[in-house]
Write a protein that holds these residues in place. Structure first.
Motif, mmCIF file in Angstrom:
data_model
loop_
_atom_site.group_PDB
_atom_site.id
_atom_site.type_symbol
_atom_site.label_atom_id
_atom_site.label_comp_id
_atom_site.label_asym_id
_atom_site.label_seq_id
_atom_site.Cartn_x
_atom_site.Cartn_y
_atom_site.Cartn_z
ATOM 1 N N GLU A 50 48.128 17.865 60.595
ATOM 2 C CA GLU A 50 49.251 16.888 60.745
ATOM 3 C C GLU A 50 50.494 17.849 60.768
ATOM 4 O O GLU A 50 50.718 18.345 59.808
ATOM 5 N N SER A 51 51.221 17.389 61.996
ATOM 6 C CA SER A 51 52.609 17.995 61.801
ATOM 7 C C SER A 51 53.636 18.023 60.624
ATOM 8 O O SER A 51 53.471 16.747 60.385
ATOM 9 N N VAL A 52 54.087 18.696 60.244
ATOM 10 C CA VAL A 52 55.092 18.579 59.099
ATOM 11 C C VAL A 52 56.499 18.741 59.687
ATOM 12 O O VAL A 52 56.777 19.349 60.710
ATOM 13 N N GLY A 53 57.612 18.098 59.074
ATOM 14 C CA GLY A 53 58.827 17.876 59.385
ATOM 15 C C GLY A 53 59.572 19.235 59.110
ATOM 16 O O GLY A 53 59.091 20.263 58.777
ATOM 17 N N PRO A 54 61.037 18.957 59.507
ATOM 18 C CA PRO A 54 61.783 18.121 59.810
ATOM 19 C C PRO A 54 61.842 17.558 61.258
ATOM 20 O O PRO A 54 61.506 18.450 62.029
ATOM 21 N N PHE A 55 61.853 16.095 61.413
ATOM 22 C CA PHE A 55 61.681 15.633 62.732
ATOM 23 C C PHE A 55 63.006 14.986 62.960
ATOM 24 O O PHE A 55 63.676 14.157 61.933
ATOM 25 N N PRO A 56 63.542 14.942 64.169
ATOM 26 C CA PRO A 56 64.610 13.927 64.639
ATOM 27 C C PRO A 56 64.158 12.558 64.520
ATOM 28 O O PRO A 56 63.012 12.092 65.167
ATOM 29 N N VAL A 57 64.812 11.692 64.125
ATOM 30 C CA VAL A 57 64.664 10.139 64.072
ATOM 31 C C VAL A 57 65.643 9.542 64.816
ATOM 32 O O VAL A 57 65.533 8.357 65.037
ATOM 33 N N ALA A 58 66.745 10.228 64.981
ATOM 34 C CA ALA A 58 67.854 9.627 65.715
ATOM 35 C C ALA A 58 68.778 10.523 66.668
ATOM 36 O O ALA A 58 69.053 11.432 65.956
#
Lengths: 659, 287
Positions: B187-195
């Motif tokens: 499962e991919s780990v962050g950070p991810f853009p959310v906005a």
């Protein structure tokens, strides 16, 4: 009643079936949210253990600051109350381990500096304190894995036992690594102790002239190196460092290496760089000379260091910029820039509007005023002018900014159009108007878009801002109201868009005439229409609609006697000979029984007559009543035998003397 | 029972049902009529937003572009709506697509934007969260007045072009592909853009990977309200409710309100009054 209920249920079922589904259709069947107030507190214990692995890894690599930050992070995680104790206890142990190792490292470093500078007694005492810290760290490490794994392991779901085992192994491995680290530190401490014994202390002196100078100026460094007995040390390498006198001690130029000459002296001149740091003027620059024994000297001499401080000055450049508070996009503005102090030398300046460079020029006077065009695409709101002056020798760079508010001039629409359209006689509507600025001057070439009944019409305004659009009004059954919207987009970027809305009412004259005619006709033929309606209703529902006030009697047969006419009052009945005979008989027997009430049916009246009439008359009246019912309500009507029978019965009753 | 009485009783039942339906608040997710924890009533009130309930296409055709349109795409868009959105943004409008597991990607695909919502997995953060990992707290926000945003069953944004990242999840977040609330291998780990914010024509598009930040139960948490205000860019706000599937209750409510507004028009209302007068005075009229 049952029919009505069934009908009502059917209607409701149809309505329900026609409705869209009640719930959201989510992809993957994932609910879009949960109630945060009712959300359960949960912890991912495996993830938490993985984070603790990172902490142990940082400690093993002596990145103690990282370890402390990570522990603070774990402390902030929101967890259920029963997990909180375990986390707090584990963090306490790890913080203790980290701080003890940190203190050990600091004390060893302190001891090393003391040894380098020849303070051997103090160094030994620091090493002893470091040893106590290390012993405490070792004791803390002994109790750590048991707490950690037993405490958090029980919150891991059973499906993840394999992962838990892997993480447990990893933790054991990391703890072993920390034990190795403790061994390495012990070894280092032993080596330092060895250095303290049997070395000759050395001393170094360093001076710099001038003590205060401008950036770009020449600085002469000179000094001596000698041992505790005053013997000069020739041909030894001395390193000179130039550091800002700040806690970080940032180096301003590369360290310089110089060899001592005869008499242990060293001297050289260095040009100071053009650096413009406030600290160099206020706190100064430390010039540090360091001697570190090398080669054969390592076992004979100890290291030594000394420093002197200088002030490195420069001229501050102060820039001021002034611009109007409000500007218009696409228009020029006058921006005034001045530089202090001014010397008779050209200075390069750059002006930025937000992040876009709008001017790059050379300043030949203290103050210049430039005309700058505000980019046409700039949106309304707050924006910034920033001016940057490049440094020139002892004059530092300068920078300043000022905010301007980009505004748009208001555009006005003056539109005239009809409010009411009489279809089909006025189906074409002309809309005229002007698009003007706040002074009333027309705006040429503005794009005018008119939206009406789902259609769009576009024109451009003429030189004086005039425009006109003619469009057709769509068909309307009787009345309709449609919103007309006019949007104007001027070509000038500093003018705002404008919109104008209006509601146009369309009246279909033909339909109104038709409806009025129908209503008039309906009024004129109200009773006939009602009769038709009743018949249709009876045909489909089998319910008789009767009664002077329009009651629905639900199968009863109403009857009454008109006071003025002698006929059934208020009801339309099939007139015929049988009904005539019946009414004549009713006229007679009403003297004894009383007149039929408006709400009474033929049978109800017969029932009332039973107690008042003699048996012989009653039997005859009963037969006549049934024949009257048949005549009025039977779809097949009455036969000629019925008529003659009714005539005979009526005659016998009328001739009989029972009153 | 007489037929007239049955009719009267039925009329009374229907009238009472209508009043109850109209008066009882909606419980639909993201509905502006819903005052409970999962509605948008508070967001609408605070933003003073205009609401599109029926045709987005009609609204966009006649509106000025100096507005921010917030859409929660939980139903598919028609070709006409997509074209209207494209024109709106190209001419300077600001579009805010708030989506987690809906049809936001249909809009992005049509507009040719190189970004997608990862609507096949849920953002989870075991470290920075409110109560559990499904309610992650985002602290890396590029607005000076916003320090943290609390998400609720969010997705993330996959960027394939340069864009301004407004908010990123923490480095400890991960994408929970099997929705089991535990990080699994792969499962991919962050950070991810959310906005994120992208320029498009003369306008801009803001993508937010969680529409739940604006529901009544969440808008007061962290700096969610300030965040929503910031993404609107200070423009007049319009909320598109036409892509939030309503419950039967909502549809009935809408119909009741529509019928009421039709009946209250000046060309209908007098006829009703005349009709009532006729019924009342019929006896006198008939003599």
């Amino acid at each position: 009643m049952r029919r009505w209920l069934c009908g009502f249920t059917v209607v409701i079922l149809i309505l329900v079936a026609a409705m869209p589904p009640a719930t959201l259709a989510f992809l993957n069947n994932v609910p879009p949210h949960e109630d945060p107030e009712r959300a359960e507190r949960a912890v991912d214990a495996l993830y938490l253990l993985a984070l603790y692995c990172n902490v142990l890894e940082y400690i093993g690599e002596v990145k103690l600051d990282n370890a402390t930050s990570m522990l603070k992070l774990i402390e902030g995680i929101e967890v259920p109350r029963n997990v909180r104790y375990v986390i707090d206890r584990t963090n306490q142990l790890l913080n203790k381990l980290s701080s003890e190792l940190n203190e050990t490292e600091n004390r060893i470093e302190e001891a090393r500096i003391l040894i380098d500078n020849g303070f051997y007694e103090e160094a030994l005492s620091e090493l002893n304190r470091a040893l106590i810290c290390l012993a405490r760290a070792n004791a803390t490490l002994d109790e750590l894995p048991v707490e950690l794994i037993q405490g958090l392991g029980k919150f891991v779901p059973k499906d993840y036992e394999e992962r838990l085992r892997e993480i447990s192994d990893r933790i054991s491995e990391l703890v072993d690594r920390i034990r190795d680290l403790i061994e390495e530190i012990l070894e280092e401490m032993r080596n330092l102790r060895m250095r303290v014994t049997g070395r000759i202390p050395t001393f170094i002196m360093v001076n710099a002239t001038p003590q205060t100078l401008m950036v770009g100026g020449n600085l002469t460094i000179h000094g001596f190196l000698y041992d505790v007995n005053g013997t000069p040390l020739n041909g030894r390498l001395v390193k000179i460092f130039f550091e800002l006198s700040t806690p970080g001690g940032e180096s301003i130029i590369e360290p310089i290496q110089v060899y001592t000459r005869l008499g242990g002296a060293f001297k050289f001149t260095v040009r100071m760089p053009y650096i413009y740091r406030e600290e160099s003027m206020t706190q100064g620059v430390i010039v540090r000379a360091c001697y570190t024994p090398s080669g054969g000297d390592v076992s004979i001499y100890s290291a030594s260091t000394n420093y002197t401080k200088i002030l490195l000055l420069f001229n501050r450049t102060i820039v001021t910029i002034s611009a109007p508070e409000e500007v218009l996009p696409g228009k020029n503005v006058s921006v005034s820039i001045s530089v202090d102090p001014w010397i008779n030398v050209s200075r390069k300046i750059h002006v930025f509007f937000d992040s876009r460079k709008v001017l790059g020029t050379t300043l030949n006077n203290r103050t210049i005023t430039s005309t700058i065009k505000i980019p046409a695409s700039t949106g309304p709101g707050k924006h910034f002018f920033r001016v940057v002056v490049e440094p020139y020798e002892t004059f530092s760079p300068g920078e300043n900014s000022t905010s301007v508010t980009v505004v748009l001039e208001e555009t006005f629409l003056k539109v005239s159009v009809k409010d009411l359209v009489l279809y089909p006689f006025e189906s074409k509507v002309l809309l005229e108007g002007f698009v003007v600025d706040e002074n009333g001057s027309g705006l040429e070439n503005a794009l005018i878009r008119v939206f009406f009944q789902g259609r769009e019409y576009a024109v451009n305004s003429s030189r004086d801002g005039y425009f006109n659009v003619s469009f057709n009004v769509g068909f309307s059954i009787v009345f309709s109201r449609s919103t007309l919207t006019v949007l104007a987009d001027p070509v000038e970027p500093w003018m705002s868009s404008a919109s104008w809305s209006h509601t146009i009412t369309t009246v279909n004259v033909l339909s109104v005439f038709f409806i009025l005619s129908v209503i008039l006709l309906a009024f004129m033929n109200a009773s006939r229409l009602r009769r038709v309606g009743e018949r249709v209703f009876e045909r489909f529902t089998w319910i008789s609609v009767r009664g002077s006030r329009g009651e629905v009697t639900g199968g009863k047969i109403p009857v009454g006697i008109g006071e003025a006419t002698g006929l059934l009052r208020g009801y339309t009945v099939r007139r015929g000979p049988i009904v005539e005979y019946y009414l004549r008989v009713v006229e007679k027997i009403s003297r004894i029984v009383g007149r039929p009430k408006p709400y009474e049916t033929i049978r109800e009246y017969l029932w009332r007559a039973k107690n008042a009439l003699p048996q012989s008359v009653l039997r005859l009246f009963e037969k006549l009543s049934f024949l009257a019912e048949k005549a009025i309500y039977s779809p097949t009507g009455c036969s000629s035998e019925d008529v003659s029978s009714a005539e005979s019965i009526a005659r016998r009753i009328l001739e009989s003397d029972f009153g | 029972m007489k037929a007239s009485r049955i009719l009267l009783l039925m009329a009374a039942i229907v009238l009472a049902s209508i009043i109850i339906v109209a008066a009882y608040p909606s419980t639909t997710d993201f509905s502006i009529y819903n005052p409970w924890w999962n509605g948008y009533s508070e967001m609408r009130r605070v933003l003073g937003a205009h609401v599109i309930e029926f045709s987005l296409e009609d609204f966009l055709r006649t509106t000025s572009t100096n507005i921010t349109l917030i859409t929660v795409p939980y139903t598919r868009f028609s070709a006409g709506e997509l074209e209207a959105l494209k024109t709106f943004v190209s001419k300077g409008g600001r579009l805010v697509v708030m989506d987690d597991f809906g049809y936001g990607n249909q809009v992005l695909e049509y507009l040719g934007v190189q970004a997608r919502f990862t609507n096949d997995s849920m953002l989870a953060d075991p470290v920075f969260n409110y109560r559990n990992c499904r309610l992650p707290i985002v602290r890396n926000v590029d607005y000076p007045n916003v320090s943290e945003v609390v998400l609720n069953h969010a997705s993330t944004i996959l960027l394939m072009e340069v864009a301004r990242i407004i908010a990123n999840s923490s480095s400890y977040s991960y994408l929970d592909a099997n929705f089991n609330g535990v990080w699994d291998e792969g499962e991919s780990v962050g950070p991810f853009p959310v906005a994120v914010e992208l320029d498009y024509g003369n306008g801009s598009i803001v993508l937010v990977s969680d529409p739940s930040i604006g529901i009544n139960g969440m808008i007061g948490m962290g700096d969610n309200l300030e965040f929503i205000k910031s993404i609107t860019g200070g423009r007049r706000v319009v909320i598109d409710e036409s892509h939030v599937p309503g419950s039967m209750h909502d549809e009935v409510k809408k119909t009741v309100f529509t019928v009421r507004s039709m009946l209250s028009r000046e060309y209908v209302f007098p006829f009703i009054v005349v009709g009532l007068i006729y019924v009342s005075l019929r006896k006198l009229w008939k003599g």
